[in-house]
Design a protein around this motif. Sequence first.
Motif, PDB file in Angstrom:
ATOM      1  N   VAL A 166     -23.794  10.849 -24.921  1.00 27.12           N
ATOM      2  CA  VAL A 166     -25.146  10.877 -25.489  1.00 27.12           C
ATOM      3  C   VAL A 166     -26.092  10.002 -24.663  1.00 27.12           C
ATOM      4  CG1 VAL A 166     -26.540  10.240 -27.502  1.00 27.12           C
ATOM      5  CG2 VAL A 166     -24.390  11.485 -27.807  1.00 27.12           C
ATOM      6  N   PHE A 167     -25.644   8.818 -24.263  1.00 27.24           N
ATOM      7  CA  PHE A 167     -26.490   7.932 -23.460  1.00 27.24           C
ATOM      8  C   PHE A 167     -26.929   8.599 -22.160  1.00 27.24           C
ATOM      9  CE2 PHE A 167     -26.868   5.067 -19.862  1.00 27.24           C
ATOM     10  CZ  PHE A 167     -27.987   4.333 -20.258  1.00 27.24           C
ATOM     11  N   PHE A 168     -25.965   9.174 -21.421  1.00 26.94           N
ATOM     12  CA  PHE A 168     -26.314   9.788 -20.146  1.00 26.94           C
ATOM     13  C   PHE A 168     -27.163  11.042 -20.340  1.00 26.94           C
ATOM     14  CE2 PHE A 168     -22.599   7.253 -18.643  1.00 26.94           C
ATOM     15  CZ  PHE A 168     -23.333   6.433 -17.795  1.00 26.94           C
ATOM     16  N   MET A 169     -26.952  11.746 -21.450  1.00 27.53           N
ATOM     17  CA  MET A 169     -27.786  12.905 -21.750  1.00 27.53           C
ATOM     18  C   MET A 169     -29.232  12.471 -21.992  1.00 27.53           C
ATOM     19  SD  MET A 169     -29.445  14.682 -24.437  1.00 27.53           S
ATOM     20  CE  MET A 169     -28.760  13.910 -25.853  1.00 27.53           C
ATOM     21  N   VAL A 170     -29.424  11.398 -22.740  1.00 28.59           N
ATOM     22  CA  VAL A 170     -30.781  10.900 -23.006  1.00 28.59           C
ATOM     23  C   VAL A 170     -31.447  10.458 -21.703  1.00 28.59           C
ATOM     24  CG1 VAL A 170     -32.090   9.049 -24.125  1.00 28.59           C
ATOM     25  CG2 VAL A 170     -30.338  10.289 -25.414  1.00 28.59           C
ATOM     26  N   TYR A 184     -33.456  12.267  -7.595  1.00 27.96           N
ATOM     27  CA  TYR A 184     -32.187  11.670  -7.171  1.00 27.96           C
ATOM     28  C   TYR A 184     -31.702  10.590  -8.149  1.00 27.96           C
ATOM     29  CZ  TYR A 184     -31.967  14.270  -2.864  1.00 27.96           C
ATOM     30  OH  TYR A 184     -31.861  15.294  -1.948  1.00 27.96           O
ATOM     31  N   PHE A 185     -32.603   9.957  -8.861  1.00 31.27           N
ATOM     32  CA  PHE A 185     -32.220   8.956  -9.849  1.00 31.27           C
ATOM     33  C   PHE A 185     -31.550   9.596 -11.061  1.00 31.27           C
ATOM     34  CE2 PHE A 185     -33.308   6.308 -13.579  1.00 31.27           C
ATOM     35  CZ  PHE A 185     -32.653   5.145 -13.225  1.00 31.27           C
ATOM     36  N   VAL A 186     -32.078  10.739 -11.528  1.00 33.28           N
ATOM     37  CA  VAL A 186     -31.540  11.343 -12.754  1.00 33.28           C
ATOM     38  C   VAL A 186     -30.343  12.260 -12.496  1.00 33.28           C
ATOM     39  CG1 VAL A 186     -33.720  11.172 -13.990  1.00 33.28           C
ATOM     40  CG2 VAL A 186     -33.130  13.320 -12.857  1.00 33.28           C
ATOM     41  N   THR A 187     -30.149  12.693 -11.277  1.00 33.75           N
ATOM     42  CA  THR A 187     -29.032  13.598 -10.996  1.00 33.75           C
ATOM     43  C   THR A 187     -27.666  12.986 -11.325  1.00 33.75           C
ATOM     44  OG1 THR A 187     -30.321  14.871  -9.419  1.00 33.75           O
ATOM     45  CG2 THR A 187     -27.921  14.971  -9.190  1.00 33.75           C
ATOM     46  N   PRO A 188     -27.411  11.720 -11.016  1.00 38.76           N
ATOM     47  CA  PRO A 188     -26.125  11.145 -11.449  1.00 38.76           C
ATOM     48  C   PRO A 188     -25.968  11.144 -12.978  1.00 38.76           C
ATOM     49  CG  PRO A 188     -27.101   9.780  -9.754  1.00 38.76           C
ATOM     50  CD  PRO A 188     -28.135  10.787 -10.130  1.00 38.76           C
ATOM     51  N   PHE A 189     -27.068  11.015 -13.713  1.00 33.86           N
ATOM     52  CA  PHE A 189     -26.985  11.086 -15.171  1.00 33.86           C
ATOM     53  C   PHE A 189     -26.566  12.480 -15.609  1.00 33.86           C
ATOM     54  CE2 PHE A 189     -30.513   7.713 -15.098  1.00 33.86           C
ATOM     55  CZ  PHE A 189     -29.589   6.683 -14.998  1.00 33.86           C
ATOM     56  N   ALA A 190     -27.049  13.510 -14.910  1.00 33.78           N
ATOM     57  CA  ALA A 190     -26.641  14.883 -15.218  1.00 33.78           C
ATOM     58  C   ALA A 190     -25.143  15.050 -14.980  1.00 33.78           C
ATOM     59  CB  ALA A 190     -27.434  15.874 -14.366  1.00 33.78           C
ATOM     60  N   VAL A 191     -24.662  14.495 -13.876  1.00 34.68           N
ATOM     61  CA  VAL A 191     -23.233  14.588 -13.556  1.00 34.68           C
ATOM     62  C   VAL A 191     -22.405  13.845 -14.601  1.00 34.68           C
ATOM     63  CG1 VAL A 191     -21.463  13.944 -11.861  1.00 34.68           C
ATOM     64  CG2 VAL A 191     -23.651  14.932 -11.093  1.00 34.68           C
ATOM     65  N   LEU A 192     -22.838  12.643 -14.959  1.00 34.98           N
ATOM     66  CA  LEU A 192     -22.081  11.855 -15.944  1.00 34.98           C
ATOM     67  C   LEU A 192     -22.139  12.489 -17.339  1.00 34.98           C
ATOM     68  CD1 LEU A 192     -22.989   8.326 -14.637  1.00 34.98           C
ATOM     69  CD2 LEU A 192     -20.716   9.379 -14.650  1.00 34.98           C
ATOM     70  N   THR A 193     -23.239  13.125 -17.683  1.00 36.29           N
ATOM     71  CA  THR A 193     -23.317  13.864 -18.941  1.00 36.29           C
ATOM     72  C   THR A 193     -22.241  14.944 -18.955  1.00 36.29           C
ATOM     73  OG1 THR A 193     -25.692  13.459 -19.146  1.00 36.29           O
ATOM     74  CG2 THR A 193     -24.793  15.307 -20.402  1.00 36.29           C
ATOM     75  N   LEU A 194     -22.127  15.656 -17.860  1.00 34.78           N
ATOM     76  CA  LEU A 194     -21.125  16.717 -17.745  1.00 34.78           C
ATOM     77  C   LEU A 194     -19.708  16.149 -17.813  1.00 34.78           C
ATOM     78  CD1 LEU A 194     -20.510  19.719 -17.209  1.00 34.78           C
ATOM     79  CD2 LEU A 194     -20.599  19.175 -14.765  1.00 34.78           C
TER      80      LEU A 194
END
Length: 142
Positions: A11-15, A52-62
């Motif tokens: 949930v954190f990484f999705m937000v 590029y900052f939010v892309t790792p959050f997308a990966v971690l959400t997945l």
Amino acid sequence: MTLLWIKALHVFFMVAWMSGLFYLPRLMVYHAQSDIQAVKDQFKIMEKRLWYFVTPFAVLTLVFGVWLISLYGKDWFVAAKWLHIKLTLVTALYAYHGYLFVLVRKFAKDENAHSSRFYRFLNEAPVLVVFIIIVLAIVKYL
């Protein structure tokens, strides 16, 4: 206990990811409105860095989402029809994320072909998708 930590991280990484996806097209609205090259150049930097900052959050959400599914197990996955709808919508968000990258690259080359109105719509469109995903995940209807 591990399940709750994995869910919290998901949930954190999705937000964090969604925050970036909501803000990036807003930058594009302002970028498309600008006629001053120095301002456009600043937006190019901001857009690229944000993507590029939010892309790792997308990966971690997945990663944490897949981990959650694996913890719940195959029988749960097959029975959770709501999850199949959610995953379809999440796939659309990943496609949207990729499309934003295409737009960032076009802006970087000064090849923007869209109006600020287009980017306003692009900025608001995923809100409904995220709302449906959240409702599905919490209510688990279907």
